[in-house]
Design a protein around this motif. Structure first.
Motif, PDB file in Angstrom:
ATOM      1  N   UNK A   1       0.804  -1.230   0.000  1.00  0.00           N
ATOM      2  CA  UNK A   1       0.000   0.000   0.000  1.00  0.00           C
ATOM      3  C   UNK A   1       0.835   1.277   0.000  1.00  0.00           C
ATOM      4  N   UNK A   2       2.092   1.181  -0.397  1.00  0.00           N
ATOM      5  CA  UNK A   2       2.965   2.355  -0.506  1.00  0.00           C
ATOM      6  C   UNK A   2       3.357   2.501  -1.971  1.00  0.00           C
ATOM      7  N   UNK A   3       3.185   3.703  -2.509  1.00  0.00           N
ATOM      8  CA  UNK A   3       3.539   3.942  -3.900  1.00  0.00           C
ATOM      9  C   UNK A   3       5.059   3.910  -4.052  1.00  0.00           C
ATOM     10  N   UNK A   4       5.526   3.064  -4.938  1.00  0.00           N
ATOM     11  CA  UNK A   4       6.964   2.933  -5.160  1.00  0.00           C
ATOM     12  C   UNK A   4       7.419   3.944  -6.198  1.00  0.00           C
ATOM     13  N   UNK A   5       8.623   4.505  -6.005  1.00  0.00           N
ATOM     14  CA  UNK A   5       9.152   5.388  -7.051  1.00  0.00           C
ATOM     15  C   UNK A   5       9.464   4.558  -8.290  1.00  0.00           C
ATOM     16  N   UNK A   6       9.994   5.188  -9.284  1.00  0.00           N
ATOM     17  CA  UNK A   6      10.224   4.505 -10.558  1.00  0.00           C
ATOM     18  C   UNK A   6      11.479   3.639 -10.565  1.00  0.00           C
ATOM     19  N   UNK A   7      11.771   2.991  -9.447  1.00  0.00           N
ATOM     20  CA  UNK A   7      12.952   2.127  -9.415  1.00  0.00           C
ATOM     21  C   UNK A   7      12.580   0.654  -9.386  1.00  0.00           C
ATOM     22  N   UNK A   8      11.335   0.306  -9.746  1.00  0.00           N
ATOM     23  CA  UNK A   8      10.911  -1.093  -9.792  1.00  0.00           C
ATOM     24  C   UNK A   8      11.301  -1.658 -11.153  1.00  0.00           C
ATOM     25  N   UNK A   9      12.086  -2.736 -11.133  1.00  0.00           N
ATOM     26  CA  UNK A   9      12.571  -3.366 -12.360  1.00  0.00           C
ATOM     27  C   UNK A   9      11.579  -4.418 -12.849  1.00  0.00           C
ATOM     28  N   UNK A  10      10.973  -5.162 -11.908  1.00  0.00           N
ATOM     29  CA  UNK A  10      10.026  -6.214 -12.257  1.00  0.00           C
ATOM     30  C   UNK A  10       9.087  -6.431 -11.089  1.00  0.00           C
ATOM     31  N   UNK A  11       7.919  -7.023 -11.388  1.00  0.00           N
ATOM     32  CA  UNK A  11       7.000  -7.379 -10.319  1.00  0.00           C
ATOM     33  C   UNK A  11       6.144  -8.554 -10.755  1.00  0.00           C
ATOM     34  N   UNK A  12       5.589  -9.254  -9.773  1.00  0.00           N
ATOM     35  CA  UNK A  12       4.658 -10.344 -10.022  1.00  0.00           C
ATOM     36  C   UNK A  12       3.579 -10.277  -8.954  1.00  0.00           C
ATOM     37  N   UNK A  13       2.339 -10.070  -9.359  1.00  0.00           N
ATOM     38  CA  UNK A  13       1.234  -9.924  -8.416  1.00  0.00           C
ATOM     39  C   UNK A  13       0.922 -11.266  -7.764  1.00  0.00           C
ATOM     40  N   UNK A  14       0.873 -12.348  -8.558  1.00  0.00           N
ATOM     41  CA  UNK A  14       0.480 -13.655  -8.040  1.00  0.00           C
ATOM     42  C   UNK A  14       1.487 -14.203  -7.034  1.00  0.00           C
ATOM     43  N   UNK A  15       2.777 -14.000  -7.291  1.00  0.00           N
ATOM     44  CA  UNK A  15       3.794 -14.483  -6.355  1.00  0.00           C
ATOM     45  C   UNK A  15       4.090 -13.475  -5.258  1.00  0.00           C
ATOM     46  N   UNK A  16       3.677 -12.220  -5.420  1.00  0.00           N
ATOM     47  CA  UNK A  16       3.810 -11.206  -4.385  1.00  0.00           C
ATOM     48  C   UNK A  16       5.222 -10.707  -4.169  1.00  0.00           C
ATOM     49  N   UNK A  17       5.900 -10.316  -5.238  1.00  0.00           N
ATOM     50  CA  UNK A  17       7.244  -9.757  -5.092  1.00  0.00           C
ATOM     51  C   UNK A  17       7.464  -8.647  -6.097  1.00  0.00           C
ATOM     52  N   UNK A  18       8.404  -7.757  -5.742  1.00  0.00           N
ATOM     53  CA  UNK A  18       8.912  -6.759  -6.682  1.00  0.00           C
ATOM     54  C   UNK A  18      10.425  -6.857  -6.663  1.00  0.00           C
TER      55      UNK A  18
END
Length: 140
Positions: free
Chosen positions: A59-76
Motif C-alpha cells: 500500500x505504498x507507492x513505489x518510485x520509478x525504481x521497480x525493475x520487475x514485479x509479479x502480483x500472483x507471487x507477491x514480489x517486486x
C-alpha cells in the motif's frame, strides 16, 4: 482373436475412473482488459508499458525504481537487484500534464495586441547617439 489386445485391469480402471470424473467447466477470464499486467519485467519491448505502470507495494507507492514485479507471487524486484516480498498492486499512472509555463496564453479577440513602436532605437543605439551628440557639442 488375432490382433486384439487385452489391457491390464489397472489401465481399464483408470480409464473408467477418468470417464466418470465430471469435467470442469471452461474457465472464463474475469480479468479486466483495462487492468495493468499482473507480471511485468523491464525490457526494450516493454519499455512503453513500464513507463505507464505504477506499483503499490504494501500500500505504498513505489518510485520509478521497480525493475520487475509479479502480483500472483507477491514480489517486486528493484533496479539494484533487491527482491522484496509483500502485497503488490499495479496501477496505470495518470498522464502528466505539461507545466503551466509551457501552456500558451489565450489570445483575446476583444483586446488586440498593442502596436509596437518600430521607430524607437534600442538602448545601446540610444547610448551611442547620446555619446555622439556630446562629442559633436564638444567640438563646436
Amino acid at each position: 482373436m488375432r490382433g486384439s489386445r487385452i489391457l491390464p485391469v489397472g489401465v481399464l480402471s483408470a480409464i473408467a475412473a477418468a470417464a466418470l470424473v465430471p469435467r470442469r467447466p471452461a474457465i472464463t477470464s474475469t480479468v479486466d482488459p483495462n487492468a495493468p499486467p499482473r507480471r511485468l519485467r523491464l525490457s526494450d519491448s516493454t519499455r512503453h508499458i513500464c513507463v505507464r505502470v505504477g506499483v503499490l507495494f504494501n500500500s505504498i507507492s513505489m518510485p520509478r525504481n521497480v525493475y520487475a514485479y509479479d502480483v500472483d507471487e507477491g514480489w517486486i524486484e528493484l533496479k539494484d537487484g533487491k527482491r522484496l516480498y509483500g502485497s503488490v498492486e499495479p496501477y496505470w499512472r495518470q498522464p502528466e500534464s505539461p507545466p503551466l509555463s509551457h501552456v500558451e496564453p489565450l489570445v483575446s479577440i476583444i483586446d488586440p495586441p498593442a502596436p509596437t513602436n518600430v521607430d524607437r532605437l534600442s538602448a545601446a543605439e540610444e547610448k551611442r547617439a547620446r555619446k555622439a551628440a556630446k562629442r559633436a557639442a564638444a567640438l563646436r
